[in-house]
Design a protein around this motif. Sequence first.
Motif, PDB file in Angstrom:
ATOM      1  N   TYR A   7     -20.974 -11.753  42.285  1.00 29.03           N
ATOM      2  CA  TYR A   7     -21.881 -11.461  41.174  1.00 29.03           C
ATOM      3  C   TYR A   7     -22.417 -10.041  41.254  1.00 29.03           C
ATOM      4  O   TYR A   7     -22.463  -9.428  42.319  1.00 29.03           O
ATOM      5  N   ASP A   8     -22.823  -9.541  40.102  1.00 27.64           N
ATOM      6  CA  ASP A   8     -23.540  -8.277  39.967  1.00 27.64           C
ATOM      7  C   ASP A   8     -24.618  -8.540  38.919  1.00 27.64           C
ATOM      8  O   ASP A   8     -24.327  -8.615  37.728  1.00 27.64           O
ATOM      9  N   ARG A  51     -24.569 -19.887  33.468  1.00 27.15           N
ATOM     10  CA  ARG A  51     -24.622 -19.388  32.084  1.00 27.15           C
ATOM     11  C   ARG A  51     -26.039 -19.432  31.525  1.00 27.15           C
ATOM     12  O   ARG A  51     -26.410 -18.605  30.696  1.00 27.15           O
ATOM     13  N   ILE A  54     -27.731 -16.157  33.496  1.00 31.43           N
ATOM     14  CA  ILE A  54     -27.170 -14.807  33.484  1.00 31.43           C
ATOM     15  C   ILE A  54     -27.366 -14.133  32.127  1.00 31.43           C
ATOM     16  O   ILE A  54     -27.398 -14.794  31.095  1.00 31.43           O
ATOM     17  N   GLU A  56     -25.416 -11.960  29.827  1.00 27.81           N
ATOM     18  CA  GLU A  56     -24.027 -11.540  29.669  1.00 27.81           C
ATOM     19  C   GLU A  56     -23.892 -10.105  29.170  1.00 27.81           C
ATOM     20  O   GLU A  56     -22.787  -9.552  29.180  1.00 27.81           O
ATOM     21  N   GLU A  57     -24.988  -9.504  28.747  1.00 32.10           N
ATOM     22  CA  GLU A  57     -24.962  -8.101  28.310  1.00 32.10           C
ATOM     23  C   GLU A  57     -25.050  -7.127  29.485  1.00 32.10           C
ATOM     24  O   GLU A  57     -24.581  -5.992  29.383  1.00 32.10           O
ATOM     25  N   THR A  58     -25.676  -7.552  30.588  1.00 30.53           N
ATOM     26  CA  THR A  58     -25.890  -6.626  31.712  1.00 30.53           C
ATOM     27  C   THR A  58     -25.350  -7.131  33.045  1.00 30.53           C
ATOM     28  O   THR A  58     -25.171  -6.328  33.970  1.00 30.53           O
ATOM     29  N   ASP A  59     -25.121  -8.419  33.189  1.00 28.76           N
ATOM     30  CA  ASP A  59     -24.719  -9.015  34.470  1.00 28.76           C
ATOM     31  C   ASP A  59     -23.264  -9.469  34.424  1.00 28.76           C
ATOM     32  O   ASP A  59     -22.663  -9.561  33.359  1.00 28.76           O
ATOM     33  N   SER A  60     -22.736  -9.779  35.600  1.00 23.07           N
ATOM     34  CA  SER A  60     -21.387 -10.346  35.635  1.00 23.07           C
ATOM     35  C   SER A  60     -21.244 -11.286  36.826  1.00 23.07           C
ATOM     36  O   SER A  60     -21.933 -11.150  37.845  1.00 23.07           O
ATOM     37  N   TRP A  62     -17.829 -13.097  38.763  1.00 20.40           N
ATOM     38  CA  TRP A  62     -16.392 -13.318  38.867  1.00 20.40           C
ATOM     39  C   TRP A  62     -16.188 -14.613  39.622  1.00 20.40           C
ATOM     40  O   TRP A  62     -16.782 -14.819  40.686  1.00 20.40           O
TER      41      TRP A  62
END
Length: 91
Positions: A7-8, A51, A54, A56-60, A62
Motif C-alpha cells: 500500500y501507499d 475500499r 482508501i 482512490e484519488e490519492t492512495d493505492s 496492490w
Amino acid sequence: MKVLAAYDVSDDRRREHIVRILQDYGQRVQESVFWLEADAMLIANMRERIRREIDEETDSLWILMLCEACVQKVETIGVQSVPGVPAFYIV
C-alpha cells in the motif's frame, strides 16, 4: 492462496486503518507490504473493507495473487525471509 499486498496511503489515519485491516489477514514483511495467506472469500472481504477506507484519488493498494510455483521462486536478501504458515491468526 498466498497474496502480497503493498500500500501507499498518504493520510496517517487512513494508513493506520489499512494496516489494521491487513494485519487481520496476514503479517507485515516490510513497512508497507503484507504477506497474506487466505482463501478467495477472505480476500474479497479484505478488499471490501479496504475500499471503505482508501481514497482512490490519492492512495493505492496492490494485491498480487501468487501461485505455489511463484512462491517457490520468491527470493529475499537480508533479515526478512518468506513467512511460513502460522498455526492460527487471532482476529
